[in-house]
Design a protein around this motif. Structure first.
Motif: not given
Length: 441
Positions: A65-75, A124-135
Motif C-alpha cells: 500500500h505505502d509503496l505504490v506511488k502511482t496508479k496501476l493502469k495495466e491489469d 516497488i519490489l526493491h523497496a519492499l525488500i529494503r523495508r520488510g514486512p509490516v503489520l
C-alpha cells in the motif's frame, strides 16, 4: 497455451482472470494447467503461487500500500506485484533476486509496447525488500488479525463474536495451512489393498482420524492413477464424506440427493444401495453430466437417476412420502472452505448469510413432505455460519414439528444431539455442518 510459458507466466495469467473477472481459483487454475506443458514440479510451483497469492491477498496489499506511488493502469500490474511479494515474503527457497528478475521479465512480456511497467514493478519490489514486512498495531485486534491472516474485518469480528478471540486465532491460522489431499475409498474396494498400492506409488497414505473410509495422502496427482480411473477411490474431503455416513442404510431405499452436483455424495449414497436408487437433482443440466461421469467412473451408474430441476419444486414432481431418505447438501456461503477456496473470504458478507438462510429453509420446507414416515432427512452445509447451520435447524423444527433431531454417528464422531459442527481447526479438514432429522411415525 505455448509450451514456452513458465510456471510464473501461467500463474500470472490465472491470477489476472481471478482478480479481474472474479473467476473461481480452482476452476481457473485447473484450466490453465490443463492447457500448459509444465512439468509436475512447475505445476506444483504454479499452484502454490496462485493459491498463496489469493490466500494472502489482504496481507500482501497491506505490504504494498505505502509503496505504490502511482496508479496501476495495466491489469497485469497488481496481480504481478502481489504474486512477486508473495514469493519475497513467503517462499524462502526463492531468492529475492530471482523473484525480482522474473517479475521484470513478466512485466515486459505482459506489458503494452513501450510500457514502463517493469520499472514500476522493479522499484516497488526493491523497496519492499529494503523495508520488510509490516503489520498493524496489535492493540486493534480485529485489524491486526485481518491483515496478519488475510481475512476481511467483518469475518474476524464474526468469528470472535461466536467463538471468542483464542478460537478465532486458531481458526484463522488453520485456514491458511495447505489443504490436505484426501480420498474416499470405494465400499467395494479392498481398503488395505488400496493403501498398499498408494504406498507403492509414493502417496504415503494415512488413515483419516474422523472418516473410516478416507485416506490422507502426502501429495496430489491421484486422479492420474488407475485406482482413480477404475473407481477404487475418489477425491473427497474427510468432513464432507460424513454427511452420507449419518444415514442408516438398508440398501433397498429410494433416496433423493436434492443438490447433487458434482456428485461426490450421490455416488457415496449409491455405494450404500443394493436394489435401491438415488435420484440426483441439480438446477443445471450441464452439472448433472459431472454427476453421471462420477457415477460411471465409480461403477454405480445403474443406481443413479438424474433430473435437472430446482429442488424447491420437487414437491410438484414427486409424491408425498416417496423417499426413505433425503440429503439436502444445501447451497451455502462456503465459509468452511476458506482453506481450499481462498477467494471465498473476499466475496462474501454478512448479508449473504441471512439471504442464503432463506434459500436453505425453502429447500427443507419443499422437500420435507417427500420423506416417508420414520424416514431420514440429513441437512448439511460446507459453512460454519450459525445463521446457515444451527439457526436453520431451529427454524425448520419450529415450522415442521413432525420432524425431530436424531442422534447419529458419522465416521468416528458421535453426534448425540443430532447436530455435528466441524470447524476448520478441529481436524484440519473443511469446515462442515450436519444435522439429522427423522420424520415422526
Amino acid at each position: 497455451m505455448s509450451t514456452t510459458k513458465s510456471a510464473r507466466a501461467v500463474a500470472l495469467e490465472t491470477l489476472i482472470r481471478i482478480l479481474r473477472d472474479g473467476s473461481y481459483s480452482n476452476i481457473s487454475l485447473n484450466n490453465s494447467l490443463r492447457h500448459s506443458q509444465l512439468s509436475q514440479a512447475d505445476r506444483n510451483f504454479c499452484t502454490r503461487l496462485v493459491y498463496g497469492t489469493i490466500q494472502y491477498k489482504i496481507y500482501l496489499e497491506y505490504q504494498l500500500h505505502d509503496l505504490v506511488k502511482t496508479k496501476l493502469k495495466e491489469d497485469y500490474l497488481l496481480p504481478l506485484l502481489l504474486m512477486s511479494a508473495y514469493q519475497i515474503l513467503f517462499l524462502d527457497k526463492v531468492p529475492n533476486r530471482a523473484a525480482v528478475n522474473e517479475a521484470n521479465l513478466l512485466a515486459k512480456q505482459f506489458g503494452k509496447p513501450h510500457s514502463t511497467g517493469f520499472k514500476i514493478v522493479n522499484g516497488i519490489l526493491h523497496a519492499l525488500i529494503r523495508r520488510g514486512p509490516v503489520l498493524p498495531d496489535k492493540q486493534d485486534s480485529v485489524q491486526y488479525l485481518s491483515v496478519k491472516e488475510s481475512v476481511p474485518e467483518w469475518l474476524v469480528q464474526y468469528l470472535i463474536a461466536n467463538w471468542g478471540i483464542e478460537r478465532t486465532n486458531s481458526i484463522l491460522t488453520s485456514i491458511n495451512l495447505p489443504a490436505k489431499n484426501t480420498v474416499r475409498v470405494a465400499r467395494v474396494a479392498d481398503f488395505e489393498e488400496v493403501i498398499k498400492k498408494l504406498t507403492e506409488l509414493g502417496f504415503e497414505p494415512e488413515k483419516s482420524a474422523i472418516a473410516t473410509d478416507e485416506l490422507v495422502l502426502a501429495r496430489g496427482g491421484v486422479s492420474e492413477t488407475s485406482l482413480f480411473k477404475d473407481g477404487k477411490l475418489t477425491i473427497q474431503d474427510e468432513a464432507a464424506s460424513l454427511a452420507v455416513s449419518a444415514f442408516n442404510f438398508v440398501g433397498e431405499e429410494e433416496v433423493l440427493d436434492a443438490c447433487s452436483a458434482p456428485g461426490g455424495k450421490t455416488v457415496q449414497i449409491a455405494e450404500n444401495l443394493t436394489t435401491g436408487h438415488v435420484t440426483a437433482l441439480d438446477i443445471h443440466e450441464n452439472k448433472l453430466r459431472l454427476v453421471k461421469q462420477n457415477a460411471d467412473r465409480m461403477n454405480v451408474k445403474d443406481r443413479v437417476i438424474t433430473k435437472a430441476m430446482d429442488a424447491r419444486k420437487a414437491d410438484q414432481i414427486f409424491e408425498q412420502g416417496q423417499f426413505a431418505k433425503i440429503l439436502v447438501d444445501a447451497p451455502c456461503s462456503g465459509l468452511g472452505l476458506l482453506r481450499r477456496k481462498p477467494e471465498i473470504r473476499y466475496t462474501k458478507n454478512l448479508n449473504d448469510l441471512t439471504n442464503l438462510q432463506k434459500v436453505q429453509l425453502a429447500l427443507l420446507d419443499h422437500l420435507s413432505g417427500l420423506v416417508q414416515a420414520e424416514g431420514e432427512l440429513v441437512y448439511s452445509t460446507c459453512t460454519i455460519a450459525v445463521e446457515e447451520d444451527e439457526a436453520v435447524v431451529k427454524e425448520f423444527l419450529k415450522q415442521h414439528p413432525e420432524f425431530e433431531l436424531q442422534a447419529f454417528k458419522a465416521g468416528e464422531i458421535d453426534a448425540p444431539d443430532g447436530m455435528l459442527k466441524i470447524l476448520p481447526d478441529s481436524y484440519g479438514s473443511d469446515g462442515f455442518f450436519i444435522a439429522k432429522f427423522v420424520m415422526r411415525g
